[in-house]
Scaffold this motif. Sequence first.
Motif, PDB file in Angstrom:
ATOM      1  N   GLY A  35      92.816 -45.666 -22.305  1.00  0.00           N
ATOM      2  CA  GLY A  35      92.551 -44.826 -23.460  1.00  0.00           C
ATOM      3  C   GLY A  35      91.783 -43.606 -23.008  1.00  0.00           C
ATOM      4  O   GLY A  35      91.336 -43.521 -21.865  1.00  0.00           O
ATOM      5  N   ASP A  36      91.616 -42.655 -23.900  1.00  0.00           N
ATOM      6  CA  ASP A  36      90.846 -41.446 -23.634  1.00  0.00           C
ATOM      7  C   ASP A  36      89.595 -41.432 -24.514  1.00  0.00           C
ATOM      8  O   ASP A  36      89.649 -41.819 -25.692  1.00  0.00           O
ATOM      9  CB  ASP A  36      91.683 -40.194 -23.937  1.00  0.00           C
ATOM     10  N   GLY A  37      88.475 -40.978 -23.950  1.00  0.00           N
ATOM     11  CA  GLY A  37      87.265 -40.831 -24.747  1.00  0.00           C
ATOM     12  C   GLY A  37      86.770 -42.141 -25.325  1.00  0.00           C
ATOM     13  O   GLY A  37      86.612 -43.138 -24.615  1.00  0.00           O
ATOM     14  N   GLY A  38      86.558 -42.161 -26.642  1.00  0.00           N
ATOM     15  CA  GLY A  38      86.090 -43.377 -27.292  1.00  0.00           C
ATOM     16  C   GLY A  38      87.066 -44.526 -27.141  1.00  0.00           C
ATOM     17  O   GLY A  38      86.660 -45.690 -27.030  1.00  0.00           O
ATOM     18  N   SER A  39      88.348 -44.218 -27.093  1.00  0.00           N
ATOM     19  CA  SER A  39      89.344 -45.269 -26.909  1.00  0.00           C
ATOM     20  C   SER A  39      89.291 -45.850 -25.497  1.00  0.00           C
ATOM     21  O   SER A  39      89.673 -47.005 -25.288  1.00  0.00           O
ATOM     22  CB  SER A  39      90.749 -44.729 -27.196  1.00  0.00           C
ATOM     23  N   ALA A  40      88.823 -45.052 -24.533  1.00  0.00           N
ATOM     24  CA  ALA A  40      88.624 -45.587 -23.182  1.00  0.00           C
ATOM     25  C   ALA A  40      87.535 -46.656 -23.211  1.00  0.00           C
ATOM     26  O   ALA A  40      87.654 -47.706 -22.568  1.00  0.00           O
ATOM     27  CB  ALA A  40      88.244 -44.463 -22.218  1.00  0.00           C
ATOM     28  N   ALA A  41      86.460 -46.389 -23.964  1.00  0.00           N
ATOM     29  CA  ALA A  41      85.397 -47.382 -24.095  1.00  0.00           C
ATOM     30  C   ALA A  41      85.913 -48.641 -24.778  1.00  0.00           C
ATOM     31  O   ALA A  41      85.572 -49.769 -24.388  1.00  0.00           O
ATOM     32  CB  ALA A  41      84.225 -46.790 -24.878  1.00  0.00           C
ATOM     33  N   GLU A  42      86.757 -48.471 -25.803  1.00  0.00           N
ATOM     34  CA  GLU A  42      87.334 -49.622 -26.498  1.00  0.00           C
ATOM     35  C   GLU A  42      88.206 -50.443 -25.545  1.00  0.00           C
ATOM     36  O   GLU A  42      88.156 -51.677 -25.533  1.00  0.00           O
ATOM     37  CB  GLU A  42      88.188 -49.136 -27.674  1.00  0.00           C
ATOM     38  N   GLN A  44      88.044 -50.579 -22.262  1.00  0.00           N
ATOM     39  CA  GLN A  44      87.220 -51.249 -21.250  1.00  0.00           C
ATOM     40  C   GLN A  44      86.468 -52.433 -21.848  1.00  0.00           C
ATOM     41  O   GLN A  44      86.206 -53.425 -21.159  1.00  0.00           O
ATOM     42  CB  GLN A  44      86.241 -50.247 -20.628  1.00  0.00           C
ATOM     43  N   HIS A  45      86.150 -52.354 -23.119  1.00  0.00           N
ATOM     44  CA  HIS A  45      85.547 -53.498 -23.815  1.00  0.00           C
ATOM     45  C   HIS A  45      86.502 -54.689 -23.777  1.00  0.00           C
ATOM     46  O   HIS A  45      86.086 -55.835 -23.528  1.00  0.00           O
ATOM     47  CB  HIS A  45      85.237 -53.097 -25.260  1.00  0.00           C
ATOM     48  N   LEU A  46      87.788 -54.436 -23.992  1.00  0.00           N
ATOM     49  CA  LEU A  46      88.781 -55.514 -23.967  1.00  0.00           C
ATOM     50  C   LEU A  46      88.843 -56.172 -22.596  1.00  0.00           C
ATOM     51  O   LEU A  46      88.860 -57.407 -22.496  1.00  0.00           O
ATOM     52  CB  LEU A  46      90.148 -54.965 -24.361  1.00  0.00           C
ATOM     53  N   THR A  47      88.889 -55.383 -21.530  1.00  0.00           N
ATOM     54  CA  THR A  47      88.977 -55.985 -20.199  1.00  0.00           C
ATOM     55  C   THR A  47      87.730 -56.799 -19.881  1.00  0.00           C
ATOM     56  O   THR A  47      87.809 -57.832 -19.217  1.00  0.00           O
ATOM     57  CB  THR A  47      89.198 -54.922 -19.112  1.00  0.00           C
ATOM     58  N   ALA A  48      86.570 -56.345 -20.360  1.00  0.00           N
ATOM     59  CA  ALA A  48      85.339 -57.097 -20.127  1.00  0.00           C
ATOM     60  C   ALA A  48      85.399 -58.468 -20.793  1.00  0.00           C
ATOM     61  O   ALA A  48      84.946 -59.469 -20.229  1.00  0.00           O
ATOM     62  CB  ALA A  48      84.144 -56.313 -20.654  1.00  0.00           C
ATOM     63  N   GLU A  49      85.994 -58.523 -21.993  1.00  0.00           N
ATOM     64  CA  GLU A  49      86.098 -59.804 -22.698  1.00  0.00           C
ATOM     65  C   GLU A  49      87.060 -60.756 -21.989  1.00  0.00           C
ATOM     66  O   GLU A  49      86.863 -61.976 -22.000  1.00  0.00           O
ATOM     67  CB  GLU A  49      86.589 -59.580 -24.137  1.00  0.00           C
ATOM     68  N   LEU A  50      88.106 -60.215 -21.359  1.00  0.00           N
ATOM     69  CA  LEU A  50      89.100 -61.067 -20.714  1.00  0.00           C
ATOM     70  C   LEU A  50      88.659 -61.515 -19.325  1.00  0.00           C
ATOM     71  O   LEU A  50      88.790 -62.691 -18.971  1.00  0.00           O
ATOM     72  CB  LEU A  50      90.438 -60.327 -20.629  1.00  0.00           C
ATOM     73  N   VAL A  51      88.139 -60.598 -18.530  1.00  0.00           N
ATOM     74  CA  VAL A  51      87.676 -60.970 -17.193  1.00  0.00           C
ATOM     75  C   VAL A  51      86.395 -61.785 -17.286  1.00  0.00           C
ATOM     76  O   VAL A  51      86.178 -62.727 -16.516  1.00  0.00           O
ATOM     77  CB  VAL A  51      87.461 -59.712 -16.322  1.00  0.00           C
ATOM     78  N   GLY A  52      85.536 -61.427 -18.220  1.00  0.00           N
ATOM     79  CA  GLY A  52      84.327 -62.206 -18.475  1.00  0.00           C
ATOM     80  C   GLY A  52      84.639 -63.298 -19.490  1.00  0.00           C
ATOM     81  O   GLY A  52      85.386 -64.233 -19.205  1.00  0.00           O
TER      82      GLY A  52
END
Length: 228
Positions: A35-42, A44-52
């Motif tokens: 994603g770009d901007g705020g959507s990039a943060a969103e 990356q939040h998803l990947t953190a939930e899956l890897v973590g």
Amino acid sequence: AAALLPYRRSEELLARWGGELAHRLAAGGRVQVAGDGGSAAEAQHLTAELVGKLRDDREPLSAIALHAETSALTAIGNDYGYDEVFARQVRAHGRPDDILLLMSTSGASVNLVAAAHAGRDAGLRCWAFTGPTPNPLADACHETLAIASPDSQVVQELHLVSTHVLCEYVDRVQIAELVAAGRTPLPPAASGAAGRAVPPAAGAPDGPVRAGVEVVLDDGTGRQAEAG
């Protein structure tokens, strides 16, 4: 609040996506997000939930946020242009039957649309989180979760809710399948005994996953409509 009423219809889609994502990741697949901007943060939040993890411990799942690969991102942008920063990574990392999830409030980001085309050419399953449709990203992906709001802030807020609901369904499907197969859903260090089956977390709901949003709306006639 108005966007919550049509948003409730997204649960069936998120449940299906969660089941498909769980199966593909369990089979050795990977999800790429961007994603770009705020959507990039969103994203990356998803990947953190899956890897973590979202809440309960489980095996780590393979997920990559393409915008977080800063050296690759800047090198590609410098050599090929910003429109290619995600598409080239998709062509490098994507394998048939992997998932590509792209997030955009407008659905008009050229670099994300290019990534969707690259993903489809490589045989990936392409999903999008966007704002209102029609939009170019939705047209380029196989399926889209669209938030019916012209306000990008509201779109991003409900994308975050969608991320949590999606991960909840992934965890529910994965744990149920591991328990049915007599395997532990936890890593050996966390379970205390490798291969020992453990039940789902106590208190885990059997019905639809709740988004954690409850609003009571007045439709102007004095009647109240609940959105959640």
